[in-house]
Design a protein around this motif. Structure first.
Motif, PDB file in Angstrom:
ATOM      1  N   GLU A   1       0.837  -1.207   0.000  1.00 15.24           N
ATOM      2  CA  GLU A   1       0.000   0.000   0.000  1.00 15.24           C
ATOM      3  C   GLU A   1       0.866   1.248   0.000  1.00 15.24           C
ATOM      4  OE1 GLU A   1      -3.414   0.486   2.559  1.00 15.24           O
ATOM      5  OE2 GLU A   1      -3.530  -1.690   2.865  1.00 15.24           O
ATOM      6  N   HIS A   2       1.939   1.219   0.783  1.00 17.86           N
ATOM      7  CA  HIS A   2       2.826   2.379   0.872  1.00 17.86           C
ATOM      8  C   HIS A   2       3.608   2.596  -0.416  1.00 17.86           C
ATOM      9  CE1 HIS A   2       2.892   2.165   5.572  1.00 17.86           C
ATOM     10  NE2 HIS A   2       1.739   2.591   5.075  1.00 17.86           N
ATOM     11  N   VAL A   3       3.890   1.521  -1.159  1.00 14.37           N
ATOM     12  CA  VAL A   3       4.572   1.677  -2.453  1.00 14.37           C
ATOM     13  C   VAL A   3       3.759   2.590  -3.364  1.00 14.37           C
ATOM     14  CG1 VAL A   3       5.252   0.479  -4.568  1.00 14.37           C
ATOM     15  CG2 VAL A   3       5.777  -0.543  -2.351  1.00 14.37           C
ATOM     16  N   VAL A   4       2.433   2.462  -3.300  1.00 14.20           N
ATOM     17  CA  VAL A   4       1.561   3.271  -4.159  1.00 14.20           C
ATOM     18  C   VAL A   4       1.281   4.632  -3.543  1.00 14.20           C
ATOM     19  CG1 VAL A   4      -0.716   3.381  -5.257  1.00 14.20           C
ATOM     20  CG2 VAL A   4       0.512   1.202  -5.151  1.00 14.20           C
ATOM     21  N   SER A   5       1.091   4.687  -2.240  1.00 14.08           N
ATOM     22  CA  SER A   5       0.712   5.957  -1.615  1.00 14.08           C
ATOM     23  C   SER A   5       1.883   6.904  -1.415  1.00 14.08           C
ATOM     24  CB  SER A   5       0.024   5.686  -0.269  1.00 14.08           C
ATOM     25  OG  SER A   5       0.921   5.043   0.625  1.00 14.08           O
ATOM     26  N   GLN A   6       3.108   6.339  -1.189  1.00 20.76           N
ATOM     27  CA  GLN A   6       4.233   7.217  -0.914  1.00 20.76           C
ATOM     28  C   GLN A   6       5.540   6.747  -1.556  1.00 20.76           C
ATOM     29  OE1 GLN A   6       3.486   6.828   3.288  1.00 20.76           O
ATOM     30  NE2 GLN A   6       5.257   5.490   3.608  1.00 20.76           N
ATOM     31  N   GLY A   7       5.429   5.811  -2.502  1.00 19.69           N
ATOM     32  CA  GLY A   7       6.613   5.301  -3.175  1.00 19.69           C
ATOM     33  C   GLY A   7       6.582   5.535  -4.670  1.00 19.69           C
ATOM     34  N   LEU A   8       7.215   4.627  -5.428  1.00 21.77           N
ATOM     35  CA  LEU A   8       7.345   4.798  -6.881  1.00 21.77           C
ATOM     36  C   LEU A   8       6.084   4.401  -7.649  1.00 21.77           C
ATOM     37  CD1 LEU A   8      10.984   3.490  -7.508  1.00 21.77           C
ATOM     38  CD2 LEU A   8      10.194   5.832  -7.134  1.00 21.77           C
ATOM     39  N   GLY A   9       5.097   3.855  -6.954  1.00 19.86           N
ATOM     40  CA  GLY A   9       3.896   3.393  -7.646  1.00 19.86           C
ATOM     41  C   GLY A   9       2.737   4.365  -7.612  1.00 19.86           C
ATOM     42  N   LYS A  10       3.011   5.653  -7.401  1.00 19.40           N
ATOM     43  CA  LYS A  10       1.924   6.632  -7.258  1.00 19.40           C
ATOM     44  C   LYS A  10       1.040   6.717  -8.493  1.00 19.40           C
ATOM     45  CE  LYS A  10       4.264   9.557  -3.842  1.00 19.40           C
ATOM     46  NZ  LYS A  10       4.840  10.889  -3.560  1.00 19.40           N
ATOM     47  N   LYS A  11       1.626   6.546  -9.688  1.00 23.09           N
ATOM     48  CA  LYS A  11       0.824   6.651 -10.918  1.00 23.09           C
ATOM     49  C   LYS A  11      -0.255   5.569 -10.991  1.00 23.09           C
ATOM     50  CE  LYS A  11       2.627  10.138 -13.241  1.00 23.09           C
ATOM     51  NZ  LYS A  11       3.495   9.936 -14.405  1.00 23.09           N
ATOM     52  N   ALA A  12      -0.059   4.467 -10.267  1.00 19.74           N
ATOM     53  CA  ALA A  12      -1.045   3.383 -10.288  1.00 19.74           C
ATOM     54  C   ALA A  12      -2.187   3.627  -9.316  1.00 19.74           C
ATOM     55  CB  ALA A  12      -0.370   2.054  -9.950  1.00 19.74           C
ATOM     56  N   GLY A  13      -2.028   4.590  -8.432  1.00 21.04           N
ATOM     57  CA  GLY A  13      -3.027   4.835  -7.405  1.00 21.04           C
ATOM     58  C   GLY A  13      -4.276   5.512  -7.913  1.00 21.04           C
ATOM     59  N   SER A  14      -5.238   5.635  -7.014  1.00 19.64           N
ATOM     60  CA  SER A  14      -6.513   6.265  -7.345  1.00 19.64           C
ATOM     61  C   SER A  14      -6.967   7.118  -6.167  1.00 19.64           C
ATOM     62  CB  SER A  14      -7.576   5.205  -7.658  1.00 19.64           C
ATOM     63  OG  SER A  14      -8.856   5.791  -7.787  1.00 19.64           O
ATOM     64  N   ALA A  15      -7.609   8.218  -6.486  1.00 19.03           N
ATOM     65  CA  ALA A  15      -8.150   9.079  -5.433  1.00 19.03           C
ATOM     66  C   ALA A  15      -9.452   8.522  -4.870  1.00 19.03           C
ATOM     67  CB  ALA A  15      -8.377  10.482  -5.995  1.00 19.03           C
TER      68      ALA A  15
END
Length: 714
Positions: free
Chosen positions: A497-511
């Motif tokens: 979860e942190h990889v997406v929220s605060q790591g290199l995976g932010k582009k994969a996240g969703s609001a």
């Protein structure tokens, strides 16, 4: 005295007896002659009049999506011929007399070939007196065959006119190329399966061939059934057509944007392992199409998405925890004589980071340092750990072409020396090199993490159905009940979860919902030429699941491209983002009541236009509206007017407009304004977006049909 005269009657009886005796000998002699000298001749004649054990082909079963939509089905197609020896001289004279009419008709049905070419082709067959001369080289459908049969001579009975059509089962996919390599294809000319489910389940889909005898009776053939054919059963897959379309569009759009060479995406249902979508796109000419099922067969070095498996082993073995600090320095470190680099080594590296942060920023040095430090003297334990968590599992998929992973186990000779292992093998294996893994195995591991450690076998086929009845079901199958300790799984879920929220995976996240996953960027080996021969190729990945707090789907996206820029998070992660948001939107149930805001007293800004539609929306939002009419938006005609509002109420007033007068459309939305003006015969041109700010045709003037009215919106 008797009237019987013996001397006259007996010679007559004797003569008749001799004649009958000679006739009997003649019949017996002829029979002997036929049975010996003419045996082969009459055998050939009999063979032309009968046919034993003719195959009767069954109907091939259908392949269906998870919700019962046809993904592959059989329809009859025909190849058409003419027998120039059929009929008599009268037929030949009619054929020659009507040849021009026939060829013109064929040209009308098949416009790609001229009437002159048809005539030349037909006359060639006529001169050869061919008994099986093809009229058209390709297969045609039933409707086209019926049109051809209406032409002169062709409309005569088969044995008089010579026209004949051979039927074939043709396979058609109503959704075109969607999941093409997974559903499968057929060799049309041979009527045999080529790949995918068509090939894997060929015996189920094909059914059983029947038998019949054929006899010629009074110039007609009579078919005598011996063994009726058994039609094939239908296969219900796990593929969801809508999800497949979403995934395919997302992959192709990104491939076009980055000029990629290949794209793969797999979408799985976490709880069951059902493969809801599987995309295999490769560059083909100026576009992209499916040629090989790369998702299950493209074994390659997976890159940084493999780091999750490495740390899963380390955490489960208890050699480190998330607080363990790793000194990565300036992003460059020697590993047994080779330089290991982080992606940001030119910017000074990450210095001291803990295990959790190592995955968040995908530090090569951090992962390889941990694995090399604690498993260097016992690499077998590390590889056994990889086997334990299931990344090396042979999934035994029901699709021909699947290639299981290759993760080698260290081996020693009788002197205790490793025969297939180098000093750097462990460090580079830990970050996704020196292994060969297909995308389907990687997503299966991530699906297990999302499923609290339970690893499900990817399921492509749900059941076999025949005549509306289920004859066999394939329930979800568990490969491993627990790939790691529950505490280890929970820790990894938090890290992802942190990889997406605060790591290199932010582009994969969703609001809109939480996403968990891991990025991966790996150089593609060119075999003996190494990694940096010519233009460097990259394998970009993002594997994860969503929504992270209640996982429903896991997904992996892999893109292959040449040259820089190359980013697993920025490119594959973006495709993951587009897929996940579209899937969640597909499952979203919207109700008008959801638009209510109990904490706000602000009334909405209502445009002028159809006041009945505005009143309907306001009423469902529990907002007071002052109207001067009665009626229902669902059944009534539009009521045109203006809207004004205060803090608590919206006033809707009606305006009477003549059909011959240009209405005042200022303050209306584009839809209502265009509707009103075009109803009066005006041609509307829109400039800008929003409400109508001005109109070129003055309100109140007579509407002249065909006049252009420019609306400025803002």
């Amino acid at each position: 005295m008797s009237k019987f005269e013996k001397n006259k009657v007996m010679p007559r009886y004797f003569a008749i007896a001799v004649v009958l005796t000679l006739l009997g000998f003649a019949v017996i002699g002829k029979a002997m002659y036929i049975m010996t000298a003419e045996k082969q001749y009459w055998t050939d004649v009999a063979a032309r009049l009968k046919a034993d054990s003719i195959d009767v082909m069954p109907n091939r079963g259908n392949i269906l999506s998870s919700d019962g939509q046809l993904m592959a089905s059989s329809i009859p197609e025909y190849k058409i011929y003419i027998d120039f020896k059929a009929g008599d001289e009268k037929k030949d004279s009619i054929l020659l007399a009507d040849m021009d009419s026939i060829c013109n008709g064929l040209h009308t049905i098949f416009p790609e070939k001229s009437a002159a070419d048809f005539k030349k082709h037909m006359m060639e067959g006529y001169k050869k007196q061919s008994r099986n001369w093809p009229i058209w080289k390709k297969r045609i459908d039933y409707g086209t065959c019926a049109e051809v049969k209406k032409l002169p001579v062709f409309n005569m009975p088969r044995y008089k006119g010579g026209f004949k059509a051979e039927a074939y089962n043709a396979r058609r996919r109503p959704f075109g190329s969607l999941a093409q390599r997974t559903v499968g294809e057929m060799y049309g000319a041979k009527d045999t399966a080529k790949c995918g489910i068509e090939l894997s389940c060929d015996s189920i889909l094909r059914g059983k061939i029947g038998k019949k005898h054929r006899r010629k009776v009074l110039n007609k053939y009579l078919d005598i059934p011996v063994l009726p054919p058994t039609d094939g059963a239908d296969i219900v897959t796990t593929i969801d057509v809508t999800m497949q379309d979403i995934a395919e569009r997302a992959v192709v759009d990104e491939l076009k944007k980055i000029n990629g060479d290949m794209g793969v995406a797999i979408l799985m249902e976490v709880e069951t392992g059902d493969v809801k979508a599987i995309v295999n796109m490769e560059r083909l000419g100026n576009g992209y199409a499916e040629r090989v099922n790369r998702a299950i067969s493209y074994r390659c070095e997976p890159g940084s998405v493999f780091k999750v498996a490495s740390f899963l082993v380390a955490l489960d073995d208890g050699v480190v925890d998330t607080s363990y600090v790793i000194h990565t320095g300036s992003g460059v470190m020697q590993m047994h004589g080779r330089w290991m680099k982080d992606h940001n080594w030119r910017r000074g590296g990450y210095q001291d980071i803990n295990v959790a942060r190592t995955l968040e920023v995908s530090s090569n040095i951090g992962v390889s340092h941990v694995i090399d430090k604690y498993y260097y003297n016992n690499p077998e334990k590390y590889v056994s750990g990889l086997y334990r968590v299931g990344i090396n599992e042979d999934l035994k998929l029901p699709i021909i072409g699947y290639l299981p992973p290759k993760i080698r186990m260290p081996e020693k000779n009788n002197r205790g020396q490793y025969t297939n292992w180098s000093k750097t093998a462990l460090a580079w294996m830990s970050i996704g090199y020196e292994t060969q893994i297909a995308p389907i195995n990687t997503v299966t591991l991530y699906n297990a993490i999302a499923n609290d450690g339970k690893m499900m076998r990817p399921r492509f086929i749900k059941k076999i159905v025949k005549n509306g009845e289920t004859i066999q079901e394939f329930p979800p199958e568990v490969i491993k009940e627990q790939i790691a300790k529950p505490t280890t799984i929970k820790t990894m879920q938090t890290i992802l979860e942190h990889v997406v929220s605060q790591g290199l995976g932010k582009k994969a996240g969703s609001a809109l919902f939480k996403v968990a996953g891991k990025t991966g960027t790996a150089q593609v080996s060119q075999g003996a030429k190494g990694y940096k021969s010519g233009v460097v190729q990259y394998w970009l990945s993002f594997a994860g699941y969503f929504p992270a707090d209640d996982p429903k789907y896991s997904c992996i996206v892999c893109l292959k491209k040449s040259g820089l820029p190359a980013s697993g998070g920025g490119m594959s992660g973006l495709v993951f983002h587009n897929i996940s948001e579209a899937i969640m939107a597909k499952n979203l149930k919207i109700d008008v009541a959801d638009a209510k805001d109990s904490t706000s007293i602000m009334t909405p800004d209502v445009k002028n236009g159809n006041m009945m539609a505005a009143e309907y929306v306001l009423r469902n939002l529990d907002i007071d509206s002052d109207t001067e009419w009665e009626g229902s938006f669902a059944y009534g005609n539009p009521i045109w007017g203006k809207a004004s509002s205060n803090e608590t109420t919206v006033n809707l007033s009606k305006e009477n407009t003549s059909e011959h007068i240009v209405p005042n459309v200022q303050g209306m939305g584009a839809r209502d304004a265009v509707y009103l003006l075009e109803n009066r015969g005006l041609k509307v041109k829109l400039v800008g977006r929003g409400k109508v700010k001005s109109q070129s045709c003055a309100a109140g003037k007579t509407a002249v049909k065909g006049t252009e009215c420019v609306l400025i919106l803002g």
